[in-house]
Design a protein around this motif. Structure first.
Motif, PDB file in Angstrom:
ATOM      1  N   ALA A   5       0.851  -1.330  -0.122  1.00 32.35           N
ATOM      2  CA  ALA A   5      -0.080  -0.168  -0.119  1.00 32.35           C
ATOM      3  C   ALA A   5       0.563   1.233  -0.116  1.00 32.35           C
ATOM      4  O   ALA A   5       0.569   2.133  -0.426  1.00 32.35           O
ATOM      5  N   GLY A   6       1.965   1.050   0.547  1.00 31.84           N
ATOM      6  CA  GLY A   6       2.897   2.410   0.386  1.00 31.84           C
ATOM      7  C   GLY A   6       2.555   3.250   1.770  1.00 31.84           C
ATOM      8  O   GLY A   6       1.900   2.907   2.541  1.00 31.84           O
ATOM      9  N   LEU A  40      -4.634  -2.766   1.523  1.00 30.71           N
ATOM     10  CA  LEU A  40      -3.819  -3.918   1.436  1.00 30.71           C
ATOM     11  C   LEU A  40      -2.787  -3.688   0.670  1.00 30.71           C
ATOM     12  O   LEU A  40      -1.724  -4.227   0.822  1.00 30.71           O
ATOM     13  N   GLY A  41      -2.972  -2.770  -0.498  1.00 25.43           N
ATOM     14  CA  GLY A  41      -1.912  -2.760  -1.382  1.00 25.43           C
ATOM     15  C   GLY A  41      -2.477  -1.917  -2.521  1.00 25.43           C
ATOM     16  O   GLY A  41      -3.714  -1.302  -2.309  1.00 25.43           O
ATOM     17  N   PHE A  84     -11.967   1.780  -5.531  1.00 24.08           N
ATOM     18  CA  PHE A  84     -11.183   0.673  -4.939  1.00 24.08           C
ATOM     19  C   PHE A  84     -11.538  -0.449  -5.538  1.00 24.08           C
ATOM     20  O   PHE A  84     -12.535  -0.856  -5.686  1.00 24.08           O
ATOM     21  N   ALA A  85     -10.582  -1.625  -5.338  1.00 24.22           N
ATOM     22  CA  ALA A  85     -10.805  -3.046  -5.597  1.00 24.22           C
ATOM     23  C   ALA A  85     -10.551  -3.967  -4.541  1.00 24.22           C
ATOM     24  O   ALA A  85      -9.960  -3.644  -3.561  1.00 24.22           O
ATOM     25  N   PRO A 108      -6.466   1.379  -5.444  1.00 24.28           N
ATOM     26  CA  PRO A 108      -6.115   0.829  -3.887  1.00 24.28           C
ATOM     27  C   PRO A 108      -6.904  -0.516  -3.972  1.00 24.28           C
ATOM     28  O   PRO A 108      -7.817  -0.659  -4.393  1.00 24.28           O
ATOM     29  N   VAL A 109      -6.206  -1.474  -3.218  1.00 23.46           N
ATOM     30  CA  VAL A 109      -6.962  -2.809  -3.083  1.00 23.46           C
ATOM     31  C   VAL A 109      -7.230  -2.829  -1.387  1.00 23.46           C
ATOM     32  O   VAL A 109      -6.567  -2.505  -0.552  1.00 23.46           O
TER      33      VAL A 109
END
Length: 133
Positions: free
Chosen positions: A27-28, A126-127, A94-95, A117-118
């Motif tokens: 996700a950073g 999450l990422g 988002f996904a 974004p996930v």
């Protein structure tokens, strides 16, 4: 950084069945929504990234902001140094981790997004999946 290679039409069955959970990058930097735009730009510069994941006071995902978006806000006529991320976020797309890479590619093309974004069912980031350059 794991990037999703974007194609106008996916010919690979791998992209059809592979999920974003398998293709995402971490996700950073995650920041709180009470951070000011100016501080967020500084965090982004220090992290050498083009986006930040924004979370609320409970640590739940609320949005993903980009350098271009923050710069546009900062350069607008109504900007003050009191503008916070929560003032400019709108809960963008988002996904789910179960979203296929093909579905994510389509959503990113359709919405002209550089990153998606996930987020899990509990609202945790999450990422991120992103276009390859």
């Amino acid at each position: 950084m794991t990037l999703v290679r974007m194609h106008s039409r996916s010919t690979s069955t791998n992209a059809v069945h592979r999920t974003v959970a398998e293709a995402m990058d971490a996700a950073g930097p995650q920041v709180w929504d009470d951070m000011t735009v100016e501080v967020a730009l500084s965090v982004m510069a220090a992290a050498r990234t083009g986006h930040l994941v924004v979370c609320d006071e409970d640590g739940q995902y609320t949005d993903l902001v980009t350098r271009a978006r923050l710069t546009a806000v900062r350069d607008s006529s109504g900007y003050t140094d009191r503008v916070r991320l929560r003032d400019i976020t709108d809960g963008g797309p988002f996904a789910s981790p179960l979203t296929t890479v093909a579905e994510a590619e389509h959503a990113m093309r359709h919405r002209r997004l550089g990153a998606l974004p996930v987020v899990d069912e509990h609202g945790n980031a999450l990422g991120v999946v992103a276009h390859s350059r």
